[in-house]
Design a protein around this motif. Sequence first.
Motif, mmCIF file in Angstrom:
data_model
loop_
_atom_site.group_PDB
_atom_site.id
_atom_site.type_symbol
_atom_site.label_atom_id
_atom_site.label_comp_id
_atom_site.label_asym_id
_atom_site.label_seq_id
_atom_site.Cartn_x
_atom_site.Cartn_y
_atom_site.Cartn_z
ATOM 1 N N VAL A 44 -4.742 29.864 -13.791
ATOM 2 C CA VAL A 44 -4.081 28.594 -14.061
ATOM 3 C C VAL A 44 -4.041 27.732 -12.803
ATOM 4 C CG1 VAL A 44 -1.913 27.517 -14.814
ATOM 5 C CG2 VAL A 44 -2.669 29.668 -15.865
ATOM 6 N N ARG A 45 -3.739 28.402 -11.673
ATOM 7 C CA ARG A 45 -3.583 27.680 -10.402
ATOM 8 C C ARG A 45 -3.935 28.633 -9.274
ATOM 9 N NH1 ARG A 45 1.413 27.581 -7.589
ATOM 10 N NH2 ARG A 45 2.402 28.456 -9.438
ATOM 11 N N GLY A 46 -4.613 28.107 -8.241
ATOM 12 C CA GLY A 46 -4.959 28.924 -7.084
ATOM 13 C C GLY A 46 -6.307 29.612 -7.239
ATOM 14 N N GLN A 47 -6.463 30.709 -6.470
ATOM 15 C CA GLN A 47 -7.705 31.478 -6.504
ATOM 16 C C GLN A 47 -7.387 32.957 -6.549
ATOM 17 O OE1 GLN A 47 -9.783 30.028 -2.952
ATOM 18 N NE2 GLN A 47 -11.215 28.967 -4.317
ATOM 19 N N LEU A 48 -8.198 33.687 -7.312
ATOM 20 C CA LEU A 48 -8.010 35.126 -7.475
ATOM 21 C C LEU A 48 -9.360 35.803 -7.332
ATOM 22 C CD1 LEU A 48 -5.716 37.208 -8.451
ATOM 23 C CD2 LEU A 48 -6.924 37.121 -10.645
ATOM 24 N N THR A 49 -9.388 36.892 -6.567
ATOM 25 C CA THR A 49 -10.606 37.697 -6.469
ATOM 26 C C THR A 49 -10.423 38.941 -7.322
ATOM 27 O OG1 THR A 49 -11.079 36.949 -4.218
ATOM 28 C CG2 THR A 49 -12.123 38.994 -4.911
ATOM 29 N N ILE A 50 -11.377 39.175 -8.224
ATOM 30 C CA ILE A 50 -11.409 40.407 -9.011
ATOM 31 C C ILE A 50 -12.485 41.284 -8.383
ATOM 32 C CG2 ILE A 50 -11.887 41.445 -11.266
ATOM 33 C CD1 ILE A 50 -9.451 39.756 -11.450
ATOM 34 N N THR A 51 -12.124 42.516 -8.034
ATOM 35 C CA THR A 51 -13.076 43.445 -7.439
ATOM 36 C C THR A 51 -13.327 44.576 -8.422
ATOM 37 O OG1 THR A 51 -12.304 42.893 -5.218
ATOM 38 C CG2 THR A 51 -13.557 44.950 -5.473
ATOM 39 N N LEU A 52 -14.577 44.711 -8.814
ATOM 40 C CA LEU A 52 -15.018 45.803 -9.680
ATOM 41 C C LEU A 52 -15.858 46.755 -8.832
ATOM 42 C CD1 LEU A 52 -16.264 43.549 -12.607
ATOM 43 C CD2 LEU A 52 -14.087 44.752 -12.519
ATOM 44 N N THR A 53 -16.268 47.862 -9.397
ATOM 45 C CA THR A 53 -17.139 48.782 -8.678
ATOM 46 C C THR A 53 -18.437 48.057 -8.341
ATOM 47 O OG1 THR A 53 -16.228 50.600 -9.981
ATOM 48 C CG2 THR A 53 -18.254 51.052 -8.777
ATOM 49 N N GLY A 54 -18.677 47.802 -7.077
ATOM 50 C CA GLY A 54 -19.926 47.205 -6.648
ATOM 51 C C GLY A 54 -19.999 45.693 -6.700
ATOM 52 N N GLU A 55 -18.959 44.987 -7.130
ATOM 53 C CA GLU A 55 -19.023 43.516 -7.138
ATOM 54 C C GLU A 55 -17.628 42.912 -7.066
ATOM 55 O OE1 GLU A 55 -20.029 40.792 -10.616
ATOM 56 O OE2 GLU A 55 -19.940 42.717 -11.675
ATOM 57 N N SER A 56 -17.575 41.727 -6.475
ATOM 58 C CA SER A 56 -16.350 40.941 -6.429
ATOM 59 C C SER A 56 -16.649 39.563 -7.000
ATOM 60 C CB SER A 56 -15.826 40.797 -5.004
ATOM 61 O OG SER A 56 -15.297 42.020 -4.548
ATOM 62 N N VAL A 57 -15.674 39.016 -7.730
ATOM 63 C CA VAL A 57 -15.835 37.707 -8.349
ATOM 64 C C VAL A 57 -14.665 36.838 -7.907
ATOM 65 C CG1 VAL A 57 -16.014 36.458 -10.533
ATOM 66 C CG2 VAL A 57 -16.966 38.757 -10.343
ATOM 67 N N LEU A 58 -14.967 35.656 -7.360
ATOM 68 C CA LEU A 58 -13.932 34.714 -6.949
ATOM 69 C C LEU A 58 -13.688 33.741 -8.095
ATOM 70 C CD1 LEU A 58 -12.055 33.461 -4.799
ATOM 71 C CD2 LEU A 58 -14.008 32.052 -4.083
ATOM 72 N N LEU A 59 -12.450 33.666 -8.552
ATOM 73 C CA LEU A 59 -12.069 32.773 -9.647
ATOM 74 C C LEU A 59 -11.149 31.683 -9.107
ATOM 75 C CD1 LEU A 59 -11.137 35.526 -12.271
ATOM 76 C CD2 LEU A 59 -13.304 34.300 -12.070
ATOM 77 N N SER A 60 -11.395 30.450 -9.544
ATOM 78 C CA SER A 60 -10.556 29.309 -9.181
ATOM 79 C C SER A 60 -9.860 28.793 -10.431
ATOM 80 C CB SER A 60 -11.404 28.207 -8.552
ATOM 81 O OG SER A 60 -11.977 28.667 -7.352
ATOM 82 N N ALA A 61 -8.944 27.844 -10.251
ATOM 83 C CA ALA A 61 -8.205 27.266 -11.378
ATOM 84 C C ALA A 61 -9.161 26.830 -12.479
ATOM 85 C CB ALA A 61 -7.357 26.097 -10.909
ATOM 86 N N GLY A 62 -8.883 27.268 -13.701
ATOM 87 C CA GLY A 62 -9.708 26.939 -14.854
ATOM 88 C C GLY A 62 -10.771 27.978 -15.166
ATOM 89 N N ASP A 63 -11.010 28.921 -14.250
ATOM 90 C CA ASP A 63 -12.008 29.968 -14.488
ATOM 91 C C ASP A 63 -11.393 31.099 -15.319
ATOM 92 O OD1 ASP A 63 -13.822 28.591 -12.921
ATOM 93 O OD2 ASP A 63 -13.535 29.864 -11.148
ATOM 94 N N ALA A 64 -12.252 31.725 -16.118
ATOM 95 C CA ALA A 64 -11.843 32.874 -16.924
ATOM 96 C C ALA A 64 -12.863 33.978 -16.714
ATOM 97 C CB ALA A 64 -11.764 32.491 -18.394
#
Length: 193
Positions: free
Chosen positions: A143-163
């Motif tokens: 909804v707001r800000g940035q979140l990093t999701i870390t899975l086995t072998g990869e990381s994904v940077l999510l920003s506001a509006g990303d799913a």
Amino acid sequence: MAGQVRRVAQPPATSAAIGGRLRSARQARVLTLQQVADATSLNKGFISRLERDEVSPSVASLVSICEVLGIRVGELFEPPPTSLVRAGEGRPINFGGSNVSELLLTPGTQSHLQVIHSTVEPGGSGGAELYTLDCEVEFVYVVRGQLTITLTGESVLLSAGDAFTFPGREPHTWANAGAGDECEVVWVLAPAP
């Protein structure tokens, strides 16, 4: 026109609007109108009109249709189970992360899915080690800000509006990726762990 409320047409209070529920039950069982008609010895046109709330069935007809559809007659007349959670009033929960405030937005009796609203403080995370949840699908919306999701072998940077959607049993963790800003996210887990 600001401030006006849009009214939705409702059936008269004296008639029970059961047609939509009958149609949904029939479609959920992947049955045609003709198949229901054949199984109940009722007319296909009658069943079609019943699903549009244009006719009133006899008790015997209704019982017969409900038996074919695999539902109780009483289900047609019960109010739908609903749950309202006002902003900020969810039930506080803790999935074990640090510097995070989590509110459960779905009722505890809901087993099909669980929705959680999280506010992650700067430096907040799900921990250094990857973990899994007992659910088939996990979905996160920023909804707001940035979140990093870390899975086995990869990381994904999510920003506001990303799913982002991934298997719930996939080892993962998450962290607020913002430089000094809170991150607000909505998690959906299905089925509820």
